[in-house]
Design a protein around this motif. Structure first.
Motif, PDB file in Angstrom:
ATOM      1  N   TYR A  89       0.836  -1.191   0.000  1.00 60.76           N
ATOM      2  CA  TYR A  89       0.000   0.000   0.000  1.00 60.76           C
ATOM      3  C   TYR A  89       0.881   1.255   0.000  1.00 60.76           C
ATOM      4  O   TYR A  89       2.089   1.167   0.238  1.00 60.76           O
ATOM      5  CB  TYR A  89      -0.926  -0.017   1.226  1.00 60.76           C
ATOM      6  N   PRO A  90       0.317   2.430  -0.283  1.00 61.95           N
ATOM      7  CA  PRO A  90       1.120   3.648  -0.307  1.00 61.95           C
ATOM      8  C   PRO A  90       1.959   3.805   0.959  1.00 61.95           C
ATOM      9  O   PRO A  90       1.475   3.626   2.078  1.00 61.95           O
ATOM     10  CB  PRO A  90       0.057   4.754  -0.418  1.00 61.95           C
ATOM     11  N   ASP A 102       2.626   5.708  -5.317  1.00 62.40           N
ATOM     12  CA  ASP A 102       1.987   6.082  -4.052  1.00 62.40           C
ATOM     13  C   ASP A 102       1.076   7.288  -4.240  1.00 62.40           C
ATOM     14  O   ASP A 102      -0.051   7.328  -3.727  1.00 62.40           O
ATOM     15  CB  ASP A 102       3.039   6.402  -3.000  1.00 62.40           C
ATOM     16  N   GLN A 103       1.560   8.266  -4.977  1.00 58.40           N
ATOM     17  CA  GLN A 103       0.768   9.484  -5.187  1.00 58.40           C
ATOM     18  C   GLN A 103      -0.482   9.195  -6.010  1.00 58.40           C
ATOM     19  O   GLN A 103      -1.565   9.734  -5.739  1.00 58.40           O
ATOM     20  CB  GLN A 103       1.626  10.536  -5.886  1.00 58.40           C
ATOM     21  N   GLU A 105      -2.128   6.242  -6.287  1.00 60.20           N
ATOM     22  CA  GLU A 105      -3.099   5.476  -5.509  1.00 60.20           C
ATOM     23  C   GLU A 105      -3.749   6.349  -4.439  1.00 60.20           C
ATOM     24  O   GLU A 105      -4.963   6.259  -4.204  1.00 60.20           O
ATOM     25  CB  GLU A 105      -2.450   4.253  -4.866  1.00 60.20           C
ATOM     26  N   GLN A 106      -2.973   7.221  -3.794  1.00 60.57           N
ATOM     27  CA  GLN A 106      -3.542   8.085  -2.771  1.00 60.57           C
ATOM     28  C   GLN A 106      -4.528   9.077  -3.385  1.00 60.57           C
ATOM     29  O   GLN A 106      -5.552   9.407  -2.763  1.00 60.57           O
ATOM     30  CB  GLN A 106      -2.437   8.834  -2.029  1.00 60.57           C
ATOM     31  N   ILE A 109      -7.721   7.181  -3.819  1.00 61.66           N
ATOM     32  CA  ILE A 109      -8.338   6.971  -2.505  1.00 61.66           C
ATOM     33  C   ILE A 109      -9.018   8.245  -2.013  1.00 61.66           C
ATOM     34  O   ILE A 109     -10.174   8.222  -1.571  1.00 61.66           O
ATOM     35  CB  ILE A 109      -7.277   6.499  -1.495  1.00 61.66           C
ATOM     36  N   ASP A 110      -8.303   9.361  -2.092  1.00 62.31           N
ATOM     37  CA  ASP A 110      -8.857  10.622  -1.594  1.00 62.31           C
ATOM     38  C   ASP A 110     -10.094  11.040  -2.374  1.00 62.31           C
ATOM     39  O   ASP A 110     -11.088  11.513  -1.790  1.00 62.31           O
ATOM     40  CB  ASP A 110      -7.791  11.717  -1.658  1.00 62.31           C
ATOM     41  N   HIS A 120     -12.816   5.331   5.051  1.00 66.89           N
ATOM     42  CA  HIS A 120     -11.698   4.547   4.546  1.00 66.89           C
ATOM     43  C   HIS A 120     -12.040   4.004   3.165  1.00 66.89           C
ATOM     44  O   HIS A 120     -13.204   3.695   2.883  1.00 66.89           O
ATOM     45  CB  HIS A 120     -11.400   3.381   5.492  1.00 66.89           C
TER      46      HIS A 120
END
Length: 463
Positions: A89-90, A102-103, A105-106, A109-110, A120
């Protein structure tokens, strides 16, 4: 042609064709421009893509779970992100060189959390079924009792149907719409839950055309101390668009796909609370909260490295869905479904539950001498792509059925509105009344449909 013919549309315009160029020639020319390497390296596959593009351009896509992704979604799906492996995960990867992953996927998510107001989110499930398997594994060890709507009643395979892991590895309890009304009876569902005391309750369907009462399900789940999980794969766009209730405030977990009404790539996601209200009862020895159990069930429980090209495309779809234009789209999807239902009812057809509140409707042919499969195959010959489907209390087998499921998401993405629904209802009626002469009738109807389709080219198809 833009979605709803609006300048605010989140779906890209199709490339303009040359003056005087017919649609078929334009399609082939643009595909050649978009796929030069594929055309030269694998002409056999390229020709099949061309054939599918022509088919989707000239027919009415009315399977409720199908739609058209935007150019931006397709570009992200086909990007160089396919090349990167980033298990974990990130900020917690098992491979180096993932700072940009990471950026990405985040970002997904956001955007997803903001879209549904969730605490979540996990965007790594490869599709809806793996997402549901991860949820079930996170909440209920094999052998536990789960409750859901069975496939013949309009439910999901992964909600406890006997041929699926959920029906093979778990004790299953079923509820469904009443055969006489086609509606869920919440008192009946409460009685079943009180008697069976399931560990988790699924709420969600593939062919239920009415609004789901998540608050009522939440009361039932609270009373029997069960996890409540909503599967919104078929109605996520309606929720985002504000034309269907949001289950997030009422449920422990929410699962979904991304490629249906959200018009994203083929993928799944999971939303959940962070803390677990039933942890003391069901996981007294665990120090993991609900969010962490969900994440661990996805990876490493079921999957390895995430598909970053797909997660990037999900981020694009979530951005597109967070616009006023998408809310307009969702409202029009429902308006179109209701109009289509009204016209079919006027023509004397029976519909499950008597109509629709959502993006789909189900024609009920239980009393007809022909089956749902007969009708669906005849409609396909005429250029209307739907699917045969079970209806509540269906006397026919699942591969025959007494129903036909019709949806309006893809038609609405093409820009069609109520006048087009009136014409489509007329064509459906013509097909149903001429099943024995369908070989003679279908070519005329298909030609008329192709002419309509040329006025509403599908966004993203010429890629």
């Amino acid at each position: 042609m833009t979605m709803l013919r609006s300048s605010e549309s989140t779906i890209d315009r199709n490339p303009k064709t040359n003056t005087g160029e017919d649609a078929s020639t334009a399609l082939e020319r643009i595909c050649q421009q978009r796929h030069p390497h594929l055309q030269s390296q694998d002409p056999e596959l390229y020709s099949l893509i061309i054939a599918q593009a022509r088919h989707e351009t000239d027919t009415l896509k009315m399977i409720p779970s199908e739609n058209y992704a935007s150019f931006a979604v397709l570009e992200a799906t086909g990007s160089i992100l396919t090349n990167k492996y980033c298990e974990g995960y990130p900020a917690a990867r098992y491979y180096e060189g993932n700072e940009f992953m990471d950026q990405i996927e985040q970002l997904a998510i956001d955007r997803l959390k903001a879209l549904f107001g969730a605490e979540h989110a996990n965007v790594q499930p490869y599709s809806g079924s793996p997402a549901n398997q991860a949820v079930t594994r996170a909440l209920a060890p094999p052998g536990s009792k789960i409750m859901g709507m069975p496939v013949p009643a309009g439910g999901h395979l992964t909600h406890g149907w006997k041929v699926n892991f959920s029906g093979m590895d778990y004790q299953t309890v079923h509820y469904g719409p009443r055969p006489d009304t086609g509606l869920l009876d919440y008192d009946q569902i409460r009685d079943i839950a009180r008697r069976e005391r399931p560990r988790m309750i699924w709420v969600g369907a593939t062919a239920y055309p009415r609004t789901l009462d998540y608050a009522a399900f939440a009361e039932i789940a609270q009373e029997v101390e069960a996890y409540l999980v909503a599967d919104i794969a078929h109605i996520n766009g309606l929720i985002v668009g504000g034309v269907h209730p949001n289950p997030v405030p009422h449920c422990d977990v929410v699962s979904s796909t991304c490629h249906k009404m959200l018009r994203g790539p083929r993928a799944g996601f999971i939303l959940s609370r962070i803390e677990d209200r039933w942890q003391r009862k069901y996981f007294p020895d665990s120090n993991l909260n609900l969010a962490k159990r969900i994440d661990r069930a996805v990876f490493p429980g079921l999957q390895g490295g995430p598909h970053m090209h797909v997660i990037a495309a999900m981020a694009v779809a979530f951005k597109e869905a967070a616009t006023p234009a998408f809310r307009d789209y969702a409202r029009q999807v429902v308006a179109n479904a209701r109009r289509l239902a009204e016209k079919l009812l006027e023509k004397g057809y029976r519909l499950v539950s008597g109509g629709t509140d959502t993006h789909l409707l189900v024609m009920d042919f239980r009393d007809a001498p022909y089956s749902g499969k007969d009708v669906a195959q005849a409609l396909a010959k005429a250029g209307i792509i739907a699917n045969f489907n079970m209806v509540p209390g269906d006397p026919r087998k699942p591969f025959i059925t007494s129903g036909v499921r019709l949806g309006t998401p893809a038609l609405t993405t093409r820009g069609m509105k109520e006048p087009e629904m009136d014409r489509i209802a007329g064509w459906i009626d013509t097909v149903c009344r001429n099943l024995e002469q369908i070989e003679e009738v279908a070519p005329r109807v298909r030609a008329e449909i192709a002419e309509l389709c040329r006025q509403f080219p599908p966004p993203g198809i010429l890629i």
